[in-house]
Design an enzyme around this catalytic site. Structure first.
Site, mmCIF file in Angstrom:
data_model
loop_
_atom_site.group_PDB
_atom_site.id
_atom_site.type_symbol
_atom_site.label_atom_id
_atom_site.label_comp_id
_atom_site.label_asym_id
_atom_site.label_seq_id
_atom_site.Cartn_x
_atom_site.Cartn_y
_atom_site.Cartn_z
ATOM 1 C CB SER A 152 98.005 8.029 -34.676
ATOM 2 O OG SER A 152 97.442 8.826 -33.664
ATOM 3 C CE LYS A 190 96.064 11.808 -35.185
ATOM 4 N NZ LYS A 190 95.246 10.995 -34.271
#
Length: 231
Positions: A152, A190
């Site tokens: 990701s 993230k």
């Protein structure tokens, strides 16, 4: 002689490498320079590469090295200046016959397991092994390392299997790449953004949606300062 846009882009890339250890995405460059399309960024990147200021690394997502800096940005990088990304050779790779030994001050960091660069996985707090990193990478404060699981964050130059170096902190600025603990049970890597009373955890891969959560469900556990990659 660089144009103003070329200089602005070089400065932006340099600052992001110094702050995050990874270069900005083309979208981030486009926004920073207030350009309408990525094609303008491609032209600027090509011009900087042709003039010897940067080098693009083949077969890697968003991998850019700064080779030198103009005087207006502090002159050429001093000896030892490198992006804070370590590309490690495989231990079985033969050393060239004329290779000279290089002494680097190294620091042993605990590898606390695997961190999800994808769907959050259960938080990990047990040391699996140790990894040596250059002392210049870690600076002050407490640090640890995590092995990346998932894709990701590939547009931030972070691949599955990389080892990320994290500085322990409970705070973050917008845009920082952090280790976030969700509901005290799931850990994920993230980009962090505060949106009013909520926290947005943004992936660097369009295949993943941004997660927006109440701030009381998210705790920052550390901020990315470096990355180690072994081939």
């Amino acid at each position: 002689m660089l144009t103003k846009k070329q200089l602005d882009l070089l400065e932006f890339i340099h600052k992001r490498l110094q702050a995050d250890g990874v270069p900005p995405s083309f979208d981030e460059m486009k926004l920073a320079l207030d350009l309408r399309s990525k094609s303008g960024i491609h032209r600027l990147i090509t011009a900087l590469e042709e003039r010897g200021f940067i080098r693009r690394l083949a077969h890697r997502a968003r991998a850019i090295e700064i080779v030198k800096l103009p005087e207006s940005l502090g002159g050429e990088p001093t000896v030892g200046f490198q992006p804070r990304v370590i590309d490690g050779d495989r231990p079985d790779r033969p050393r060239p016959a004329n290779a000279e030994p290089v002494t680097i001050h190294a620091v042993e960091l605990p590898v606390m397991g695997r961190i999800a660069a994808g769907v959050p996985i259960e938080a990990i707090s047990q040391v699996s092994h140790q990894v040596a990193v250059p002392g210049s990478m870690v600076g002050k404060g407490e640090h640890y390392a995590l092995e990346v699981k998932g894709d990701s964050m590939i547009e931030a130059g972070i691949n599955d299997g990389d080892v990320v170096v994290i500085r322990e902190t409970s705070t973050a600025d917008n845009g920082d790449i952090v280790v976030a603990l969700v509901d005290d049970s799931e850990a994920t890597l993230k980009r962090f953004f505060r949106r009013g009373a909520s926290i947005a955890l943004e992936a660097a891969n369009p295949a993943y949606e941004t997660r927006v959560l109440p701030s009381d469900r998210v705790r920052v556990q550390g901020r990315l300062v470096g990355l180690i990659r072994t081939y």
